[in-house]
Design a protein around this motif. Structure first.
Motif, PDB file in Angstrom:
ATOM      1  N   ILE A 233      37.239  31.840  46.928  1.00  0.00           N
ATOM      2  CA  ILE A 233      37.791  32.942  47.727  1.00  0.00           C
ATOM      3  C   ILE A 233      38.092  34.144  46.838  1.00  0.00           C
ATOM      4  N   ASP A 234      37.495  35.271  47.185  1.00  0.00           N
ATOM      5  CA  ASP A 234      37.726  36.547  46.503  1.00  0.00           C
ATOM      6  C   ASP A 234      38.342  37.463  47.551  1.00  0.00           C
ATOM      7  N   ALA A 235      39.649  37.651  47.439  1.00  0.00           N
ATOM      8  CA  ALA A 235      40.351  38.427  48.456  1.00  0.00           C
ATOM      9  C   ALA A 235      41.569  39.084  47.831  1.00  0.00           C
TER      10      ALA A 235
ATOM     11  N   SER B 108      45.084  44.813  45.103  1.00  0.00           N
ATOM     12  CA  SER B 108      44.893  43.688  44.187  1.00  0.00           C
ATOM     13  C   SER B 108      43.527  43.085  44.507  1.00  0.00           C
ATOM     14  N   ASP B 109      42.953  42.379  43.560  1.00  0.00           N
ATOM     15  CA  ASP B 109      41.593  41.826  43.663  1.00  0.00           C
ATOM     16  C   ASP B 109      41.635  40.481  42.948  1.00  0.00           C
ATOM     17  N   ILE B 110      41.610  39.416  43.724  1.00  0.00           N
ATOM     18  CA  ILE B 110      41.918  38.086  43.179  1.00  0.00           C
ATOM     19  C   ILE B 110      40.844  37.085  43.623  1.00  0.00           C
TER      20      ILE B 110
ATOM     21  N   GLY C 116      34.261  42.729  34.941  1.00  0.00           N
ATOM     22  CA  GLY C 116      35.319  43.297  35.774  1.00  0.00           C
ATOM     23  C   GLY C 116      35.214  44.801  35.861  1.00  0.00           C
ATOM     24  N   HIS C 117      36.335  45.418  36.208  1.00  0.00           N
ATOM     25  CA  HIS C 117      36.347  46.850  36.515  1.00  0.00           C
ATOM     26  C   HIS C 117      37.784  47.328  36.519  1.00  0.00           C
ATOM     27  N   GLY C 118      37.951  48.632  36.486  1.00  0.00           N
ATOM     28  CA  GLY C 118      39.275  49.187  36.665  1.00  0.00           C
ATOM     29  C   GLY C 118      39.698  49.007  38.113  1.00  0.00           C
TER      30      GLY C 118
ATOM     31  N   VAL D 106      39.753  49.470  44.824  1.00  0.00           N
ATOM     32  CA  VAL D 106      39.537  48.163  44.196  1.00  0.00           C
ATOM     33  C   VAL D 106      38.573  48.304  43.022  1.00  0.00           C
ATOM     34  N   HIS D 107      37.549  49.118  43.187  1.00  0.00           N
ATOM     35  CA  HIS D 107      36.720  49.507  42.044  1.00  0.00           C
ATOM     36  C   HIS D 107      37.140  50.929  41.706  1.00  0.00           C
ATOM     37  N   ASP D 108      38.016  51.064  40.756  1.00  0.00           N
ATOM     38  CA  ASP D 108      38.613  52.374  40.507  1.00  0.00           C
ATOM     39  C   ASP D 108      37.574  53.333  39.910  1.00  0.00           C
TER      40      ASP D 108
ATOM     41  N   ILE E 101      39.600  40.825  35.266  1.00  0.00           N
ATOM     42  CA  ILE E 101      38.832  39.944  34.383  1.00  0.00           C
ATOM     43  C   ILE E 101      38.332  38.827  35.290  1.00  0.00           C
ATOM     44  N   GLU E 102      37.024  38.818  35.523  1.00  0.00           N
ATOM     45  CA  GLU E 102      36.480  37.933  36.549  1.00  0.00           C
ATOM     46  C   GLU E 102      35.171  37.259  36.137  1.00  0.00           C
ATOM     47  N   PRO E 103      35.263  36.370  35.135  1.00  0.00           N
ATOM     48  CA  PRO E 103      34.054  35.636  34.761  1.00  0.00           C
ATOM     49  C   PRO E 103      33.635  34.693  35.878  1.00  0.00           C
TER      50      PRO E 103
END
Ligand code: GLY
Ligand code: MN
Ligand code: MN
Length: 440
Positions: free
Chosen positions: A243-245, A254-256, A334-336, A341-343, A379-381
């Protein structure tokens, strides 16, 4: 996060924005910064509107996310002005009069029609930098989006004020609460759609509020990076759950992402290995570090895991060098993140503009800047078993680098991604996501 904390942090946030606006205007040669909040957009040949998305340049100043047709007027040396559209309308809920800790910092003028704004905007539109979308706008004050002004503001938006960190902390807290509910729904046997509803319910947010569409994957669906279908029927056997939410708070995101195995099996062990590696990557979010290096280091770490689990037959170094690791980890580290969410300004070379290139062969990396205190990044490996990319490896003659029996063993679980939002500080990084899970 108490309201008083936010209230105490807000004035210095506003002062920072005013200083940035003054410099941005000087660079562009303008006297005023005008920011329309944006308009509703309508579906083709229809009178139904899409979920409203406020202009990020607007919500940078105020935690107002549902105020279409409003304007912000910033003139250096003067109190900022908010033209707040509160139409006479009995069809829709009219936005409530502005309230909260921030209102005392603005001159607020309530307008009843969008056209009324013109009377309160600076007369000479040519002296104004107007940041917004052109659609649906009329009159003299049409957005000009001057490059010099935007480049300056967007570059500096990477550096969050303490107020912004507090807002993101709250967005993380809400997201984590909903992630917990989603995991419970998974364990109880819900469908993807059911898990999605459990998430929305716990967050108290839906498509109108969420910072991006929930990605809810059972089994093989986890191999689709941005899987946004939602099966209404649970699978016969739910083996894995990705789950990416995220969640929003006052305009901040937030992006988790979390991944779970239904059993204490080998896939669970693989998740654990990615999780441990992810924590090390989060710890590398340090001032002075080139984010591109974090991405390249992640490839080596993930290839090491693939080797440990027998998925690849070559050394981790060789897997990275020959591009084999990219078949299993085909996105950026990842991203800022912040108001978006994608800054913005992930590639910005300086506050005058310019572009920092992506590493060769890594087209999906969204951030190439050197980390500095105040930046917030994800940080999303991930490790995925994506047939299309694995077939490409075979077609390129690299099939020997992979143990295909091991791929067959993991394919039914789709893939793994673990994603946290991490603040770069002067010292040890602050992991907003882990902090929220620890206190939930
Ligand atoms: N949720 C989209 C991303 O992780 O970038
Ligand atoms: Mn992300
Ligand atoms: Mn995500």
């Amino acid at each position: 996060m108490s309201a008083t904390t936010l209230a105490s942090l807000y004035p210095s946030h506003l002062a920072t924005l005013q200083a940035r606006a003054a410099e941005a205007l000087a660079r562009g040669g303008f006297d005023h910064l005008l920011v329309p909040s944006g308009n509703l957009h309508y579906q083709l040949f229809d009178d139904r509107d899409y979920p409203y998305a406020v202009n990020p340049q607007f919500k940078a100043w105020l935690p107002l996310t549902r105020a279409p047709g409003s304007w912000l007027v910033v003139t250096p040396g003067a109190k900022p002005k908010l033209l707040f559209l509160q139409p006479h309308d009995y069809w829709h809920v009219v936005p409530a009069a502005p309230g909260g800790h921030w209102v005392e910092h603005f001159d607020i003028v309530v307008i009843r029609t969008p056209e009324e704004a013109t009377r309160h905007l600076p007369k000479d539109a040519s002296r104004c930098a107007i940041l917004g979308e052109p659609q649906g706008m009329t009159g003299d004050h049409l957005p000009n989006n001057p490059q010099a002004v935007l480049a300056y503001l967007e570059y500096h938006r990477a550096f969050k004020t303490p107020y912004e960190i507090a807002m993101m902390r709250e967005a993380s807290r809400i997201g984590v609460r909903a992630h917990r509910a989603a995991e419970r729904a998974f364990r109880a046997g819900s469908s993807e759609f059911g898990i999605h509803l459990a998430y929305c319910q716990a967050a108290g947010q839906d498509a109108n509020d969420l910072p991006y569409g929930n990605i809810v994957c059972l089994n093989e669906h986890a191999a689709v990076l941005h899987y946004t279908d939602r099966d209404r029927i649970p699978p016969t056997q739910a083996r894995s759950f990705l789950i990416d939410a995220g969640a929003s708070f006052g305009g901040y995101a937030s992006d988790i992402t979390r991944t779970y195995s239904a059993q204490a099996d080998e896939f669970a062990a693989l998740i654990e290995a990615v999780d441990a590696a992810q924590l090390k990557m989060c710890d590398a979010v340090r001032a002075g570090t080139d984010y591109r290096q974090l991405h390249l280091d992640a490839h080596l770490a993930l290839a090491g895991i693939l080797k440990d689990f027998g998925v690849i037959t070559v050394s981790p170094e060789a897997a990275v060098q020959t591009g084999v690791s990219r078949a299993f980890f085909p996105h950026g580290i990842g991203h800022g993140i912040g108001l978006q969410v994608h800054d913005v300004a992930g590639f910005a070379e300086s506050d005058h503009g310019g572009t920092i290139p992506k590493p060769d062969g890594h087209p999906y990396l969204r951030l190439t800047r050197v980390l500095e205190p105040g930046m917030v990044v994800t940080i999303e490996p991930g490790l995925y078993f994506i047939d299309m990319l694995l077939d490409e490896l075979k077609a390129k003659g690299q099939g020997d680098a992979v143990d295909w029996d091991r791929v067959d063993a993991f394919r039914p679980c789709g893939g793994i991604r673990i994603e946290d939002d991490v603040v770069c500080t002067e010292g040890v990084p602050l992991n907003l996501t882990r902090e929220a899970f620890a206190t939930a």
